[in-house]
Write a protein that holds these residues in place. Structure first.
Motif, mmCIF file in Angstrom:
data_model
loop_
_atom_site.group_PDB
_atom_site.id
_atom_site.type_symbol
_atom_site.label_atom_id
_atom_site.label_comp_id
_atom_site.label_asym_id
_atom_site.label_seq_id
_atom_site.Cartn_x
_atom_site.Cartn_y
_atom_site.Cartn_z
ATOM 1 N N LEU A 1 0.836 -1.194 0.000
ATOM 2 C CA LEU A 1 0.000 0.000 0.000
ATOM 3 C C LEU A 1 0.873 1.247 0.000
ATOM 4 O O LEU A 1 1.856 1.329 0.744
ATOM 5 C CB LEU A 1 -0.896 0.011 1.240
ATOM 6 N N GLY A 2 0.524 2.221 -0.826
ATOM 7 C CA GLY A 2 1.191 3.516 -0.844
ATOM 8 C C GLY A 2 0.162 4.632 -0.789
ATOM 9 O O GLY A 2 -0.913 4.530 -1.403
ATOM 10 N N TYR A 3 0.469 5.698 -0.051
ATOM 11 C CA TYR A 3 -0.472 6.808 0.102
ATOM 12 C C TYR A 3 0.298 8.118 0.136
ATOM 13 O O TYR A 3 1.326 8.233 0.807
ATOM 14 C CB TYR A 3 -1.282 6.654 1.394
ATOM 15 N N ASP A 4 -0.198 9.110 -0.596
ATOM 16 C CA ASP A 4 0.414 10.436 -0.635
ATOM 17 C C ASP A 4 -0.686 11.477 -0.528
ATOM 18 O O ASP A 4 -1.702 11.383 -1.221
ATOM 19 C CB ASP A 4 1.203 10.626 -1.932
ATOM 20 N N SER A 5 -0.482 12.463 0.347
ATOM 21 C CA SER A 5 -1.485 13.499 0.565
ATOM 22 C C SER A 5 -0.801 14.853 0.659
ATOM 23 O O SER A 5 0.269 14.972 1.260
ATOM 24 C CB SER A 5 -2.263 13.218 1.860
ATOM 25 N N GLY A 6 -1.415 15.872 0.080
ATOM 26 C CA GLY A 6 -0.855 17.211 0.131
ATOM 27 C C GLY A 6 -1.935 18.274 0.194
ATOM 28 O O GLY A 6 -3.004 18.127 -0.411
ATOM 29 N N ASN A 7 -1.674 19.327 0.956
ATOM 30 C CA ASN A 7 -2.629 20.426 1.116
ATOM 31 C C ASN A 7 -1.878 21.746 1.149
ATOM 32 O O ASN A 7 -0.819 21.845 1.779
ATOM 33 C CB ASN A 7 -3.416 20.286 2.421
ATOM 34 N N GLU A 8 -2.422 22.746 0.502
ATOM 35 C CA GLU A 8 -1.893 24.107 0.548
ATOM 36 C C GLU A 8 -3.061 25.077 0.654
ATOM 37 O O GLU A 8 -4.034 24.974 -0.084
ATOM 38 C CB GLU A 8 -1.087 24.434 -0.711
ATOM 39 N N LEU A 9 -2.964 25.998 1.589
ATOM 40 C CA LEU A 9 -3.954 27.058 1.736
ATOM 41 C C LEU A 9 -3.230 28.374 1.966
ATOM 42 O O LEU A 9 -2.194 28.407 2.633
ATOM 43 C CB LEU A 9 -4.883 26.784 2.924
ATOM 44 N N ASP A 10 -3.756 29.437 1.421
ATOM 45 C CA ASP A 10 -3.203 30.749 1.738
ATOM 46 C C ASP A 10 -4.338 31.758 1.839
ATOM 47 O O ASP A 10 -5.379 31.621 1.192
ATOM 48 C CB ASP A 10 -2.139 31.183 0.724
ATOM 49 N N GLU B 1 0.866 24.839 4.674
ATOM 50 C CA GLU B 1 1.073 23.688 3.793
ATOM 51 C C GLU B 1 1.420 22.471 4.633
ATOM 52 O O GLU B 1 2.189 22.564 5.594
ATOM 53 C CB GLU B 1 2.221 23.993 2.819
ATOM 54 N N TRP B 2 0.852 21.318 4.290
ATOM 55 C CA TRP B 2 1.216 20.079 4.967
ATOM 56 C C TRP B 2 1.112 18.918 3.979
ATOM 57 O O TRP B 2 0.237 18.872 3.123
ATOM 58 C CB TRP B 2 0.368 19.843 6.210
#
Length: 201
Positions: A92-101, A122-123
């Motif tokens: 299993l592989g998982y990638d998550s990204g978030n950016e807010l400004d 950003e996280w």
């Protein structure tokens, strides 16, 4: 000080089992889109699952209004299952990204010609895991797991005057687990060993 896990959260979830037929699902709206594919791999009993989501907060916001949030969010999950060594192997592989400004001020002295200063958040996280399991005898289950997970968070605070501030954090975990369990309607017993390494900066 307690262990680093004391201030974190835990989510337990089960991913969809790949079906015997190739299938696809998806949705699109004004704020996000997603698609999921799953099905068999060959005739050996192996299967795969691939899922991706993307969000776009603020895409319908008026271009000249700085009071709206901007950013992006998304994740990708991929899984492969296959028979192996008399049991079942899962990767299993998982990638998550978030950016807010967000704008530091709702209005600028000359909002028609001046782009307001914006604060950024950003996280990101990435996880990889592998598991092999097998049931032997009368209710005896064997399981071996290994994983690597990493999370990063960053915040940039830019006041209207003077220098800005920047904060960054990073955590990485690796581990391996081997266990033997036996259970029935009346009792449960098990034994195992777990090794884990964590690094935080």
């Amino acid at each position: 000080l307690g262990p680093p896990d004391a201030l974190s959260g835990t989510v337990a979830a089960a991913t969809r089992a790949p079906g015997m037929e190739l299938r696809a699902q998806g949705t699109v709206s004004s704020s996000h889109g997603r698609v999921t594919l799953h099905g068999p791999l060959g005739a050996s009993g192996a299967g795969f699952l691939l899922s991706a989501r993307s969000g776009f907060p603020g895409i319908v916001a008026p271009g000249g209004d700085p009071s709206y949030l901007r950013g992006r969010t998304g994740d990708v999950l991929a899984k492969v299952e296959t028979p192996a060594f008399g049991g079942r192997l899962r990767v299993l592989g998982y990638d998550s990204g978030n950016e807010l400004d967000a704008a530091t001020l709702a209005e600028t002295p000359d909002s028609a010609t001046t782009e307001p200063t914006r604060n950024g958040f950003e996280w990101d996280s990435r996880s990889f895991g592998i598991e092999w399991g097998r049931v032997v005898g009368d209710g005896v289950a064997m399981r071996i797991q290994g994983w690597n997970a990493r999370g990063e968070a960053e915040a940039a605070w830019r006041p209207t005057e003077g220098a800005g501030f920047r904060l960054e954090s990073d955590r990485e975990d690796q581990g391996i687990l081997a266990a033997v369990q036996r259970g029935s309607a009346e009792r449960f017993s098990g034994a195992g060993i777990r090794l884990q390494r964590s690094r935080t900066s």
